[in-house]
Design a protein around this motif. Sequence first.
Motif, PDB file in Angstrom:
ATOM      1  N   SER A   1      -6.698   0.999   6.355  1.00 31.93           N
ATOM      2  CA  SER A   1      -7.122   2.386   6.484  1.00 31.93           C
ATOM      3  C   SER A   1      -6.505   3.248   5.386  1.00 31.93           C
ATOM      4  CB  SER A   1      -6.741   2.904   7.878  1.00 31.93           C
ATOM      5  OG  SER A   1      -7.408   4.096   8.189  1.00 31.93           O
ATOM      6  N   LEU A   2      -5.207   3.065   5.155  1.00 32.94           N
ATOM      7  CA  LEU A   2      -4.548   3.812   4.080  1.00 32.94           C
ATOM      8  C   LEU A   2      -5.108   3.429   2.717  1.00 32.94           C
ATOM      9  CD1 LEU A   2      -0.803   3.755   5.206  1.00 32.94           C
ATOM     10  CD2 LEU A   2      -2.289   5.768   5.074  1.00 32.94           C
ATOM     11  N   ALA A   3      -5.472   2.162   2.547  1.00 34.67           N
ATOM     12  CA  ALA A   3      -6.033   1.719   1.269  1.00 34.67           C
ATOM     13  C   ALA A   3      -7.338   2.446   0.965  1.00 34.67           C
ATOM     14  CB  ALA A   3      -6.256   0.208   1.287  1.00 34.67           C
TER      15      ALA A   3
ATOM     16  N   VAL B   1       0.836  -1.203   0.000  1.00 36.30           N
ATOM     17  CA  VAL B   1       0.000   0.000   0.000  1.00 36.30           C
ATOM     18  C   VAL B   1       0.871   1.254   0.000  1.00 36.30           C
ATOM     19  CG1 VAL B   1      -1.761   1.272   1.271  1.00 36.30           C
ATOM     20  CG2 VAL B   1      -1.892  -1.222   1.136  1.00 36.30           C
ATOM     21  N   VAL B   2       1.909   1.278   0.817  1.00 40.30           N
ATOM     22  CA  VAL B   2       2.809   2.438   0.862  1.00 40.30           C
ATOM     23  C   VAL B   2       3.457   2.659  -0.510  1.00 40.30           C
ATOM     24  CG1 VAL B   2       4.939   3.334   1.889  1.00 40.30           C
ATOM     25  CG2 VAL B   2       3.202   2.263   3.351  1.00 40.30           C
ATOM     26  N   ASP B   3       3.810   1.574  -1.201  1.00 39.06           N
ATOM     27  CA  ASP B   3       4.414   1.695  -2.538  1.00 39.06           C
ATOM     28  C   ASP B   3       3.424   2.296  -3.544  1.00 39.06           C
ATOM     29  OD1 ASP B   3       6.806   0.667  -1.668  1.00 39.06           O
ATOM     30  OD2 ASP B   3       6.454  -1.353  -2.438  1.00 39.06           O
ATOM     31  N   LEU B   4       2.134   1.979  -3.401  1.00 43.01           N
ATOM     32  CA  LEU B   4       1.135   2.573  -4.294  1.00 43.01           C
ATOM     33  C   LEU B   4       1.063   4.085  -4.091  1.00 43.01           C
ATOM     34  CD1 LEU B   4      -1.733  -0.064  -4.094  1.00 43.01           C
ATOM     35  CD2 LEU B   4      -0.259   0.411  -6.053  1.00 43.01           C
ATOM     36  N   TYR B   5       1.165   4.537  -2.841  1.00 40.66           N
ATOM     37  CA  TYR B   5       1.228   5.978  -2.578  1.00 40.66           C
ATOM     38  C   TYR B   5       2.474   6.573  -3.233  1.00 40.66           C
ATOM     39  CZ  TYR B   5      -2.562   6.470   0.893  1.00 40.66           C
ATOM     40  OH  TYR B   5      -3.780   6.542   1.526  1.00 40.66           O
ATOM     41  N   ALA B   6       3.627   5.892  -3.053  1.00 41.92           N
ATOM     42  CA  ALA B   6       4.889   6.416  -3.591  1.00 41.92           C
ATOM     43  C   ALA B   6       4.827   6.551  -5.108  1.00 41.92           C
ATOM     44  CB  ALA B   6       6.039   5.507  -3.177  1.00 41.92           C
ATOM     45  N   ALA B   7       4.139   5.621  -5.762  1.00 35.83           N
ATOM     46  CA  ALA B   7       4.027   5.678  -7.222  1.00 35.83           C
ATOM     47  C   ALA B   7       3.269   6.913  -7.691  1.00 35.83           C
ATOM     48  CB  ALA B   7       3.331   4.413  -7.741  1.00 35.83           C
ATOM     49  N   GLU B   8       2.468   7.513  -6.805  1.00 35.96           N
ATOM     50  CA  GLU B   8       1.739   8.741  -7.121  1.00 35.96           C
ATOM     51  C   GLU B   8       2.486   9.992  -6.665  1.00 35.96           C
ATOM     52  OE1 GLU B   8      -1.048   8.710  -8.838  1.00 35.96           O
ATOM     53  OE2 GLU B   8      -1.165   6.512  -8.881  1.00 35.96           O
ATOM     54  N   GLY B   9       3.674   9.798  -6.081  1.00 36.72           N
ATOM     55  CA  GLY B   9       4.430  10.929  -5.552  1.00 36.72           C
ATOM     56  C   GLY B   9       3.966  11.348  -4.174  1.00 36.72           C
ATOM     57  N   TRP B  10       3.312  10.441  -3.459  1.00 36.10           N
ATOM     58  CA  TRP B  10       2.764  10.739  -2.133  1.00 36.10           C
ATOM     59  C   TRP B  10       3.513   9.962  -1.056  1.00 36.10           C
ATOM     60  CZ3 TRP B  10      -2.681   9.059  -4.142  1.00 36.10           C
ATOM     61  CH2 TRP B  10      -3.164  10.004  -5.053  1.00 36.10           C
ATOM     62  N   GLU B  11       3.558  10.520   0.121  1.00 33.23           N
ATOM     63  CA  GLU B  11       4.187   9.863   1.272  1.00 33.23           C
ATOM     64  C   GLU B  11       3.191   9.852   2.438  1.00 33.23           C
ATOM     65  OE1 GLU B  11       7.827  10.622   4.447  1.00 33.23           O
ATOM     66  OE2 GLU B  11       7.950  11.511   2.439  1.00 33.23           O
ATOM     67  N   PRO B  12       2.596   8.708   2.746  1.00 35.92           N
ATOM     68  CA  PRO B  12       1.650   8.662   3.859  1.00 35.92           C
ATOM     69  C   PRO B  12       2.372   8.726   5.199  1.00 35.92           C
ATOM     70  CG  PRO B  12       1.957   6.468   2.966  1.00 35.92           C
ATOM     71  CD  PRO B  12       2.737   7.407   2.074  1.00 35.92           C
TER      72      PRO B  12
ATOM     73  N   HIS C   1      -4.184   8.180  13.028  1.00 40.54           N
ATOM     74  CA  HIS C   1      -4.142   9.520  12.441  1.00 40.54           C
ATOM     75  C   HIS C   1      -3.370   9.446  11.129  1.00 40.54           C
ATOM     76  CE1 HIS C   1      -5.391  11.886  16.138  1.00 40.54           C
ATOM     77  NE2 HIS C   1      -5.226  10.655  16.602  1.00 40.54           N
ATOM     78  N   HIS C   2      -3.926  10.071  10.084  1.00 34.15           N
ATOM     79  CA  HIS C   2      -3.296  10.034   8.769  1.00 34.15           C
ATOM     80  C   HIS C   2      -3.082  11.438   8.226  1.00 34.15           C
ATOM     81  CE1 HIS C   2      -6.339   6.817   9.140  1.00 34.15           C
ATOM     82  NE2 HIS C   2      -5.595   6.046   8.392  1.00 34.15           N
ATOM     83  N   SER C   3      -1.968  11.610   7.568  1.00 36.71           N
ATOM     84  CA  SER C   3      -1.785  12.734   6.656  1.00 36.71           C
ATOM     85  C   SER C   3      -0.991  12.210   5.463  1.00 36.71           C
ATOM     86  CB  SER C   3      -1.063  13.916   7.326  1.00 36.71           C
ATOM     87  OG  SER C   3       0.174  13.502   7.875  1.00 36.71           O
ATOM     88  N   VAL C   4      -0.942  12.994   4.399  1.00 35.15           N
ATOM     89  CA  VAL C   4      -0.226  12.580   3.189  1.00 35.15           C
ATOM     90  C   VAL C   4       0.624  13.754   2.727  1.00 35.15           C
ATOM     91  CG1 VAL C   4      -0.426  11.704   0.840  1.00 35.15           C
ATOM     92  CG2 VAL C   4      -2.133  11.044   2.543  1.00 35.15           C
ATOM     93  N   LEU C   5       1.904  13.499   2.505  1.00 36.86           N
ATOM     94  CA  LEU C   5       2.832  14.540   2.067  1.00 36.86           C
ATOM     95  C   LEU C   5       3.118  14.403   0.577  1.00 36.86           C
ATOM     96  CD1 LEU C   5       5.499  14.382   4.939  1.00 36.86           C
ATOM     97  CD2 LEU C   5       3.327  15.627   4.890  1.00 36.86           C
ATOM     98  N   ASP C   6       3.420  15.520  -0.046  1.00 36.47           N
ATOM     99  CA  ASP C   6       3.947  15.527  -1.400  1.00 36.47           C
ATOM    100  C   ASP C   6       5.432  15.174  -1.314  1.00 36.47           C
ATOM    101  OD1 ASP C   6       5.462  16.861  -3.679  1.00 36.47           O
ATOM    102  OD2 ASP C   6       3.392  17.117  -4.353  1.00 36.47           O
ATOM    103  N   GLN C   7       5.842  14.096  -1.973  1.00 37.63           N
ATOM    104  CA  GLN C   7       7.228  13.655  -1.862  1.00 37.63           C
ATOM    105  C   GLN C   7       8.215  14.710  -2.351  1.00 37.63           C
ATOM    106  OE1 GLN C   7       7.408   9.884  -3.990  1.00 37.63           O
ATOM    107  NE2 GLN C   7       7.461   8.755  -2.067  1.00 37.63           N
ATOM    108  N   ALA C   8       7.833  15.468  -3.355  1.00 38.24           N
ATOM    109  CA  ALA C   8       8.763  16.436  -3.945  1.00 38.24           C
ATOM    110  C   ALA C   8       8.985  17.639  -3.048  1.00 38.24           C
ATOM    111  CB  ALA C   8       8.244  16.884  -5.313  1.00 38.24           C
ATOM    112  N   THR C   9       7.933  18.088  -2.360  1.00 32.48           N
ATOM    113  CA  THR C   9       8.024  19.322  -1.575  1.00 32.48           C
ATOM    114  C   THR C   9       7.990  19.098  -0.071  1.00 32.48           C
ATOM    115  OG1 THR C   9       5.618  19.656  -1.540  1.00 32.48           O
ATOM    116  CG2 THR C   9       6.841  20.530  -3.446  1.00 32.48           C
ATOM    117  N   GLY C  10       7.504  17.932   0.369  1.00 31.26           N
ATOM    118  CA  GLY C  10       7.335  17.675   1.803  1.00 31.26           C
ATOM    119  C   GLY C  10       6.123  18.359   2.398  1.00 31.26           C
TER     120      GLY C  10
END
Length: 452
Positions: free
Chosen positions: A367-369, A125-136, A264-273
């Motif tokens: 939950s992340l899914a 699941v974390v890898d699927l986020y990374a493929a979109e440029g996201w960091e959970p 608790h969840h948040s999602v970061l943009d990998q490029a900018t943080g």
Amino acid sequence: MTDFVQELPEAAQAYLDQRRLDEVECIISDLPGIARGKAVPASKFARQQHFHLPDSIFYQTITGDWGEAAGEDGFIERDMILKPDMSTATAAPWTGDWTLQVIHDAFDRHGAPIPFSPRNVLKRVVDLYAAEGWEPVVAPEMEFFLVGRNIDPAHDIKPMMGRSGRPAAARQAYSMTAVDEFGPVIDDIYDFAEAQGFEIDGITQEGGAGQLEINLRHGDPVKLADEVFYFKRLIREAALRHDCFATFMAKPIADEPGSAMHIHHSVLDQATGKNLFSDANGEETQAFRHFIGGLQRHMPAAIAVMAPYVNSYRRYVKDHAAPINLEWGRDNRTTGIRVPLASPDARRVENRVAGMDCNPYLGIAASLACGYLGLKAQLEPSDEFRGDAYDGDGDFPQVLGQALELFEEAHELHEVLGPEFCRVYGIVKRSEYEEFLQVISPWEREHLLLNV
């Protein structure tokens, strides 16, 4: 051996300072979250690159029976290749000698990750986020009870005796006096956590008799799931030192609140943080709304993972600090999805549905899914709920059988968690549920034996 010790994480090196390492526990989480593996002499561990366990450890039910989950090839118990993740090496400070624990990842003979290993499910699941440029980013909260030793399952579970010699009292949420009652156990929890290099954000008394909550600092989902996996064991060991049990059952004591693992969840943009849930002006974004929409749409099917046992559903009772629906609200603890008070940079969404009895890797992955599916499909949530959500109707499964039916049909969720994991998980849980249905309860004997 010297080179091996020098490569350990800082906390593990500090634990072994000037001491001889005796043993290494090579462990992996099974579906319920039980540590499975082997204990090997430290000298042998230093020489080995992997070890083997049969894949059947993931087919076991919580009672030790076997789900018919092996697939077309039948139940042949193939060996998996388990490789250590040395970043997880940590002390086992309750042991009589100098022992480390190391979490391993499971692979097949071709080097592919075993799809129904819980840690691999979360990594997927974390890898699927990374493929979109996201960091959970997640922050779990762990609730649990300290109870008197219960060696006869026929007897009700009772709160532990505090240092005053009186049973722990209920309805004392946030009481420092109540926390002091468990001082010796808490001291050992802190000592064990420090030896293992874990940072506790705080310990509080919860609403139940002998119920405590530990909060962990936010971070990488896999790392935090590792910590919860480790914490369950260290808390149990600390309790046993003081003649009591720690239990992570969702509802161990009738008429008391249950134990949750709020996420608790948040999602970061990998490029900018930057936090995707806040825009440049600090306002809520569409991504924030879509994440909530995904939780609302897909969590009914995912509850079979977040509430994995028949006991789990006893927690969802009105006015007992657990949700009964998937309404969302700001700073509203009656809703299943809560948006806590926070600065724009720390804007996050809290899932209050998951129980503490769930496997932490699987609960966080599920939950992340749900949030991921909401982000991808740009799902809109319902209007914010204002008021007491307990006044509304329930809108998610209230029994495990119903939850499994939704899970088994949730094909979008299966694609995120992994179809093979979902197949195995569904079969194992269905086996557990059918086994439970064969048990006649005391309530049935008391009220039905002579009255129907």
